[in-house]
Design an enzyme around this catalytic site. Structure first.
Site, mmCIF file in Angstrom:
data_model
loop_
_atom_site.group_PDB
_atom_site.id
_atom_site.type_symbol
_atom_site.label_atom_id
_atom_site.label_comp_id
_atom_site.label_asym_id
_atom_site.label_seq_id
_atom_site.Cartn_x
_atom_site.Cartn_y
_atom_site.Cartn_z
ATOM 1 N N GLU A 1 3.207 20.156 -7.630
ATOM 2 C CA GLU A 1 1.975 19.369 -7.663
ATOM 3 C C GLU A 1 1.179 19.567 -6.372
ATOM 4 O O GLU A 1 -0.038 19.753 -6.382
ATOM 5 C CB GLU A 1 2.293 17.872 -7.825
ATOM 6 C CG GLU A 1 2.646 17.438 -9.216
ATOM 7 C CD GLU A 1 2.887 15.940 -9.300
ATOM 8 O OE1 GLU A 1 3.170 15.456 -10.394
ATOM 9 O OE2 GLU A 1 2.786 15.256 -8.250
ATOM 10 N N THR B 1 8.970 5.406 -4.749
ATOM 11 C CA THR B 1 7.855 4.441 -4.675
ATOM 12 C C THR B 1 7.267 4.040 -6.018
ATOM 13 O O THR B 1 6.299 3.277 -6.062
ATOM 14 C CB THR B 1 6.708 5.037 -3.827
ATOM 15 O OG1 THR B 1 6.184 6.198 -4.497
ATOM 16 C CG2 THR B 1 7.166 5.405 -2.437
ATOM 17 N N ARG C 1 6.806 10.540 -5.349
ATOM 18 C CA ARG C 1 8.211 10.707 -5.746
ATOM 19 C C ARG C 1 8.630 9.418 -6.430
ATOM 20 O O ARG C 1 8.698 8.363 -5.822
ATOM 21 C CB ARG C 1 9.082 10.971 -4.518
ATOM 22 C CG ARG C 1 10.566 11.169 -4.838
ATOM 23 C CD ARG C 1 10.771 12.488 -5.562
ATOM 24 N NE ARG C 1 12.183 12.839 -5.651
ATOM 25 C CZ ARG C 1 12.852 12.937 -6.796
ATOM 26 N NH1 ARG C 1 12.232 12.710 -7.955
ATOM 27 N NH2 ARG C 1 14.130 13.290 -6.802
ATOM 28 N N GLY C 2 8.926 9.508 -7.735
ATOM 29 C CA GLY C 2 9.170 8.319 -8.533
ATOM 30 C C GLY C 2 10.278 7.431 -8.013
ATOM 31 O O GLY C 2 10.126 6.217 -7.898
#
Length: 1054
Positions: A95, A33, A29-30
């Site tokens: 994903e 992290t 999850r951009g």
């Protein structure tokens, strides 16, 4: 139109297993992290060389993109960083579903990381995960939500790594180790040991394992021969050397004999030399020199028949090499393994009844790409815009490691258009031998670099690096930058251990082929001659030799007559080096000798003078050992401004040298052993750049010029053995650059003028003198003056074999003196505590009258912390006791070591191991010590050893067991010059201290499980195992005080 996820998934699952393009896919999850944990993890994966897909640039939308689906499918492993907001992203959840489908359908490796989330919250969709699903309920179908829930439950049930408040760096390091293990890129492992393979040895893991299967296929007690057979450049030697490093510790001893073919071709008695090396390696410094090959066979079979050995015979080319080094399995003990690398498999099948053959494969496409890319881009994968070009460049190499390395280095740093141009050239040689490919790198060199390459290929492959540089510099080839370029392009390898330069056989063959290709059957048209058969063909034919630039040739004995006049036609000759031991000359005078010569080396030069037309203005080195030369130049010779070195050692016809104005820039003049030389011309003082003047063993030399103060650059003056020399120049002390003065074995200091001579030596100057040799000069007490202290820079003083009974106290002013040699000073009675504290080594062996030295009862000696050899000093031992002297000397050293990394040792006559050594053994080979986890504290100082032996030469081998790894540190306690033979003393006591900083790596300290110390003694040709004792102790700071107690309680046996 957007493609639905489900249709993409169905299409993917129904297809065959996709082609692997990535080793790792990162799902994260951009906003949680991207710039923190995942960024650090991604860098660690890349640093490890794991090719990783990280979704940084693909545009985001509501549905997962086809590009991302393809990336997931083509990855070998997926890492899922499950963070607090991971489930809030429909993209991340899609994903995850796709990753788990690939796990099911294609056996993809899936490794979850629970980053600040509890696995149970993921499994049950509670906490932040559950809140995210509540928000999704209004936007997505029940079917999709259920698929996501099932995926989270499934991934939570996998074995994963939780990370909450721990050390992230440490977590990532351990995680990378696990990933590497799963992907098969971790260090080679087996049940006994871990072994780190160099990062640039691509494909080595699998080849080592396959080779090991060949090695281990038969009974562990059987002796087994294994051949490693393939063409040159495949990496046979590298594979064998790596295997030796991996497995040698599992054998009693081992040996790696490199370059056997070359040794046999170039060395006189090469097989005997190799036999000596084999015995030295396997018997820890075996001292015997073998007489001939048959004698070597007998000794090898006798000495190794009960030892389990690992022997590597590298580059075997002839049957007699195998017969001499490993003729039969009965030569070696049970479990021995003999590995042989060779290009000729028939040698093995014709020699051994049973011999396993391992043929290393060429590198596969992936391994080849990694190696090529490492050389071309310093990465294991090319940049995207170079991938296709790299594949084209690799094609002709066909997976041959050497060719890949050379091609990669050749293309390194070049632009795309330069690559295309180079690849166009490659197309001309699609089916040619690899030597044609290697030539591409050669053609890209500058002219001077080509000359260096060809000279090394033809003459100097494997030679000393400094000598090569000196030779190439003399030829005007700018060797410092040239050799660096050749190394950078993988055309040359620098061996720092042996200080040598070496190129691969294929490269050497290419260089020789380049020289020969101009006219294969007419060596007179070659630029270089290196084979004496070719040389004699040129000399004894009427064909011209105008193209010859360099000759380096010789052999033990030449059968044909050497027709020297043929050299007259070689107008371009720049380098002539002839080193024939025995040869027949026709003695026809040379009408002409090339004036282009830069280096003229000719052992046994047969003429009394040079041709009258010889005016070598470019000559840099003139070396005529054991020659017939009488005169080097005459009154018509114009100055030779480039000449730097003249060496006429052993030339008995030289009586004098005149008019040194001819060589104004001379740096070295060596006339050692010119037994008829009677005088040195006064003009020598004009040689302001002369650094070395060697007149040793010039027996008839009676005088030197009265003044030599003009030799401003002179560093070394050797006058040893000049027994007729009557005086020294009075201004000798004006030589402010002089660092070494050798006056051994002459009568200068024993004559009536001896006092005056000594006054010159220790006069007003000589502030730069570092080494002084006055050995065997019959010096008595009257000759040793108090002025010795004037030599303030002296570091080494050799006074052995003289007649004095004491030394002057002024020697304490020699504050830089490190080595003092007083061997065989039979009248010496005392060495007082006033000796300089800077001393590191003192030799007083065979000083039979010595009564006082390092007195344990005299505290004035406390500042003298030097190592010492005191063998044969029976009077000293009787008065002071060997153990007391050794104890106190060690204590003085440990209390204030002058250099914490220096080995300390002391050797005296003695019969018992001191009781201070807690681990002792009589007659055994080794002492093993199991250590507790806290043994290596900050108070641990090092190891102490003690030995009692009937001989004085021994080697201590220290094996350090670190968990499953075993390291070795060899401690050579004597240099070869210190070996003593047959002096008639039954017992010798040696005490050695090895500081921790000398051999012990800090990284081992917390993992050591055991230590093993092996003592090997040799005397003459036989072992003396039953007659020696050994002792070991780990030394801690508190043990210094313990030394005092043992010193007080010890009952001396002397």
């Amino acid at each position: 139109m957007k493609r639905s996820y489900s249709s993409a998934s169905d299409s993917s699952s129904s297809s065959s297993k996709p082609r692997i393009e990535y080793e790792m896919f990162l799902s994260f999850r951009g906003e949680d992290t991207r710039n923190s944990f995942t960024s650090h993890l991604y860098k660690a994966l890349c640093d490890k060389g794991i090719y990783t897909f990280k979704d940084n640039q693909l545009p985001r939308g509501q549905s997962i993109s086809p590009e991302l689906l393809k990336a997931i499918e083509s990855s070998q492993c997926s890492v899922i960083v499950l963070s607090e907001n991971y489930a809030s992203s429909s993209w991340c959840l899609d994903e995850l579903v796709k990753i788990l489908e690939c796990k099911k359908d294609h056996k993809q490796i899936v490794l979850p990381i629970f980053y600040h989330v509890d696995p149970s919250d993921v499994r049950k969709q509670k906490g932040s995960i559950g809140e995210a699903f509540k928000r999704h309920e209004s936007s997505y179908s029940t079917e999709k939500l259920q698929r996501w829930r099932d995926a989270l439950t499934q991934v939570a049930n996998l074995s994963g790594d939780p990370l909450h408040d721990g050390d992230e760096a440490q977590f990532i390091q351990k995680f990378i180790q696990e990933v590497s293990r799963q992907l098969g890129v971790a260090p080679l492992k087996n049940s006994e040991e871990d072994f780190d393979i160099s990062e640039d040895l691509f494909g080595m893991d699998s080849r080592l394992k396959k080779l090991n299967n060949f090695v281990c296929t038969s009974s562990s007690n059987a002796v087994r021969f294994i051949g490693i057979c393939q063409m040159g450049g495949i990496g046979k030697t590298t594979l064998a050397r790596t295997y030796h490093e991996w497995k040698s510790s599992k054998f009693d001893s081992s040996s790696f004999l490199a370059n056997i073919r070359e040794v046999c071709e170039k060395k006189e008695d090469g097989l005997v030399h190799l036999q000596n090396d084999l015995l030295s390696d396997t018997l820890n410094g075996f001292p015997k020199k073998i007489r001939d090959v048959d004698d070597g066979k007998r000794i090898i079979s006798k000495r190794l028949c009960h030892k389990k050995v690992l022997i590597i015979l590298d580059d075997v080319s002839e049957l007699d090499q195998l017969e001499a080094l490993a003729g039969k399995d009965s030569w070696f003990g049970s479990g021995s393994r003999i590995l042989i690398t060779t290009r000729d498999e028939s040698l093995l099948t014709s020699t051994y009844k049973e011999c396993g053959i391992y043929r290393p494969e060429h590198l596969n496409d992936n391994e080849g790409l990694q190696l090529f890319s490492w050389k071309a881009f310093k990465s294991i994968r090319p940049p995207e815009n170079y991938i296709e070009l790299s594949k084209q460049a690799m094609e002709p190499a066909k997976g041959l490691p050497l060719a890949l390395k050379v091609l990669g280095s050749f293309l390194c740093g070049k632009e795309i258009d330069e690559w295309k141009s180079a690849l166009d050239r490659l197309k001309e040689y699609p089916e040619k031998k690899i030597v044609k490919i290697l030539k591409i790198s050669f053609e890209a060199l500058e002219e001077t670099e080509k000359n260096i390459f060809l000279d090394i290929a033809c003459f100097f492959n494997g030679a000393n690096k400094d000598n090569i540089i000196q030779t190439m510099d003399s030829c005007g080839f700018y060797p410092i930058i040239g050799i660096r370029t050749l190394i950078d392009k993988s055309l040359l390898h620098n061996d720092p251990v042996h200080n040598s330069l070496r190129m691969h056989d294929l490269l050497q063959e290419m260089g020789m082929e380049i020289v020969r290709e101009k006219s294969r059957h007419q060596p007179g048209r070659w630029s270089r001659l290196w084979n004496h058969k070719d040389l004699f063909q040129v000399l004894n034919s009427n064909m011209g030799a105008e193209e010859v630039e360099a000759i380096v040739c010789g052999s033990e004995e030449a059968q044909n007559t050497f027709r020297c006049e043929a050299l007259s036609s070689m107008k371009k000759l720049r380098l002539l080096n002839l080193y024939y031991s025995r040869i027949n000359y026709d003695f026809t005078p040379i009408a002409y000798l090339s004036n282009e010569l830069r280096i003229l080396k000719w052992d046994g030069f047969p003429f009394r003078s040079f041709p009258s037309s010889f005016q070598p203005d470019l000559l840099v080195q003139l070396i005529l050992l054991w020659s017939k030369i009488e005169q080097l130049w005459n009154s018509t010779t114009t100055p030779l401004y480039n000449l730097k070195i003249i060496n006429l050692s052993g030339s008995e016809n030289i009586t004098k040298l005149e008019d040194f104005k001819v060589v104004p820039n001379l740096e070295e003049l060596i006339l050692w052993g010119c037994s008829e030389l009677v005088e040195i011309h006064p003009s020598i003082t004009l040689l302001t750049r002369l650094t070395l003047l060697d007149l040793g063993n010039c027996y008839r030399l009676e005088s030197l010029p009265t003044s030599i103060s003009g030799l401003k650059s002179l560093k070394v003056l050797r006058l040893g053995g000049c027994k007729s020399l009557l005086n020294l120049p009075e201004d000798l002390w004006h030589l402010n650059s002089l660092e070494e003065l050798h006056l051994d074995e002459n009568s200068l200091l024993d004559s009536e003028s001896g006092e005056a001579t000594f006054s010159i030596i220790v006069g007003k100057g000589f502030n730069s003198l570092k080494r002084l040799d006055l050995s065997n000069c019959s010096l008595g007490d009257r000759a040793i003056l108090e002025d010795f202290g004037c030599l303030a820079s002296l570091e080494e003083l050799d006074l052995c074999q003289n007649n004095f009974s004491s030394l002057p106290t002024s020697m304490n002013q020699l504050s830089k003196l490190r080595i003092l040699d007083l061997t065989s000073c039979f009248n010496l009675k005392s060495l007082g505590p006033w000796l300089p504290s800077s001393l590191e080594w003192v030799r007083v062996d065979m000083c039979f009258s010595l009564e006082t030295f390092l007195d344990p009862l005299n505290d004035q000696y406390r500042n003298l912390r030097c190592s010492a050899i005191c063998y044969g000093c029976d009077e000293l031992v009787r008065r002071q006791g060997s153990k007391k002297t050794a104890y106190v000397s060690l204590k003085r050293y440990l209390q204030n070591p002058p250099n914490p990394s220096k080995i300390f040792s002391i050797y005296l006559s003695g019969k018992e191991i001191p009781t201070w050594f807690t681990q002792q053994r009589l007659g055994g080979r080794s002492i093993s010590i199991k250590v507790d986890p806290n043994w290596c504290s900050s108070k641990w100082m090092g190891f102490a050893f003690s030995v009692i032996s009937p001989v004085s030469d021994f080697v201590i081998s220290v094996k350090i067991y670190v968990q499953d790894l075993e390291f070795h540190q060899l401690v050579q306690c004597f240099n070869p010059d210190f070996l003593l033979r047959g002096i008639g003393y039954k017992g010798h006591l040696g005490l050695v201290y090895l500081p921790r900083d000398r051999c012990f790596h800090t990284k081992w300290q917390n993992n050591v499980s055991a230590l093993e110390f092996t003592f090997n003694f040799k005397y003459g040709y036989e072992n003396v195992e039953d007659e020696y004792r050994c002792g070991v102790r780990l030394v801690y700071e508190q043990d210094i005080q313990d030394l005092n107690l043992h010193n007080e309680d010890e009952d001396e046996d002397e």
